[in-house]
Design an enzyme around this catalytic site. Structure first.
Site, PDB file in Angstrom:
ATOM      1  N   ALA A 158      -4.237   0.341  -4.166  1.00 31.80           N
ATOM      2  CA  ALA A 158      -2.772   0.742  -5.262  1.00 31.80           C
ATOM      3  C   ALA A 158      -3.535   2.531  -5.087  1.00 31.80           C
ATOM      4  O   ALA A 158      -4.240   2.771  -4.534  1.00 31.80           O
ATOM      5  CB  ALA A 158      -3.146  -0.288  -6.742  1.00 31.80           C
ATOM      6  N   ASN A 159      -2.499   2.863  -6.222  1.00 24.68           N
ATOM      7  CA  ASN A 159      -3.027   5.026  -6.831  1.00 24.68           C
ATOM      8  C   ASN A 159      -2.968   5.133  -8.003  1.00 24.68           C
ATOM      9  O   ASN A 159      -2.851   3.804  -8.583  1.00 24.68           O
ATOM     10  CB  ASN A 159      -2.111   4.957  -5.701  1.00 24.68           C
ATOM     11  CG  ASN A 159      -0.846   5.127  -6.323  1.00 24.68           C
ATOM     12  OD1 ASN A 159      -0.524   5.340  -7.605  1.00 24.68           O
ATOM     13  ND2 ASN A 159       0.030   4.220  -5.843  1.00 24.68           N
TER      14      ASN A 159
END
Ligand code: C5P
Length: 221
Positions: free
Chosen positions: A29-30
Site C-alpha cells: 500500500a502507500n
C-alpha cells in the site's frame, strides 16, 4: 460561486491508495489518505455535478450527493472507472500502486526456517489515467495528479504527453502532504504552469472544480 456550474455534468473521480494483496493477510500500500480526492468529489457535488467517486481503502465518510464505489486493487479501480463511463471530466487523484504481486498466495506465507525471505515477484499495474487518455470514451477533460519529490513541473509535463491528459496537478509530497490538510499544487497544462499557494485541501478542491467548470462551459461566440 460554483453553485450549479456543473449541473448536468458527470464527473468521475478516483481517490485514495490501492491495496495489492501479497497473501490473505498482507498487502502492498502507500500513505495516501484520500482526503484531497474526497474534497474534490465534495466540491463537484456542491457545484451540481453527478459525481462518481471510485475510492480505494480509506477511512473517510462519503461526501453528500456523491455516488461512491469502493475498490481495493488497481485492477478493480480500473474496472470501476471504465464501468462509470461516459463522463464529462475525470479527475484521477488516486495514488494507484505502480506494481502488484505477480500472484497473491492463497495461504498465508510462512517462514520456512532457512533464514531466506519468501521471494516477492512484482508486475506492473495498468495505468488508469493513461487508459482513459487513450479510451474510445475519453472524457472531454482529463485531469491527473502527480505526487513528486523532485523536478515537479518537468515530470508533470512529461506525464501530460505520455498519459494524454489535459492537466496534471503536481504536488510536492516531500513534506507532510500525504495525510495532511494542506496542499501546494502546480497546475501543468499545454498553456503553461499555474502555481497555487499552500491552501487547505478543501480550497484546492473548490479552485480546481471552478477551473473544471470553466473548461467545460460552452465558449461564448
Ligand atoms: O505516473 P504517476 O503515478 O506519477 O501518475 C500519477 C497520475 O496517474 C495520477 O493521476 C494517478 O491517479 C494516475 N495513475 C493511474 N494509474 C496508475 C498510476 C497512476 O491512474 N497505475
Amino acid at each position: 460561486e460554483t453553485n450549479g456550474a456543473l449541473k448536468g455534468r458527470h464527473i468521475l473521480i478516483t481517490a485514495g491508495p490501492t491495496h495489492e494483496p501479497i497473501d490473505p493477510v498482507r498487502y502492498i500500500a502507500n500513505r495516501s489518505s484520500g482526503k484531497q480526492g474526497f474534497a474534490i468529489a465534495a466540491a463537484a457535488a456542491r457545484a451540481g455535478a453527478r459525481v462518481t467517486l471510485v475510492a480505494g481503502p480509506v477511512h473517510l465518510p462519503t461526501p453528500a450527493g456523491v455516488d461512491r464505489v469502493d475498490v481495493e486493487t488497481a485492477r478493480e479501480m480500473l474496472a470501476a472507472v471504465e464501468a462509470a463511463l461516459p463522463a464529462d471530466a475525470a479527475i484521477m487523484v488516486a495514488a494507484v500502486a505502480d506494481w502488484r504481486t505477480a500472484d497473491a498466495a492463497d495461504q498465508k506465507l510462512k517462514k520456512d526456517g532457512s533464514g531466506q525471505p519468501a521471494p516477492l515477484a512484482l508486475v506492473e499495474n495498468p495505468d488508469i489515467l493513461a487508459t482513459l487518455g487513450h479510451h474510445a470514451q475519453r472524457p472531454a477533460l482529463l485531469v491527473g495528479f502527480a505526487a513528486e519529490t523532485q523536478k515537479i513541473a518537468e515530470h508533470a509535463q512529461a506525464k501530460l504527453a505520455k498519459k494524454r491528459a489535459d492537466w496534471i496537478v503536481a504536488n510536492d509530497v516531500s513534506g507532510d502532504v500525504m495525510g495532511g490538510d494542506a496542499n501546494a499544487v502546480q497546475i501543468v497544462t499545454a498553456a503553461g504552469i499555474e502555481s497555487w499557494p499552500s491552501l487547505p485541501k478543501r480550497e484546492v478542491a473548490d479552485k480546481l472544480i471552478e477551473k473544471v467548470a470553466h473548461a467545460l462551459s460552452p465558449r461564448p461566440d
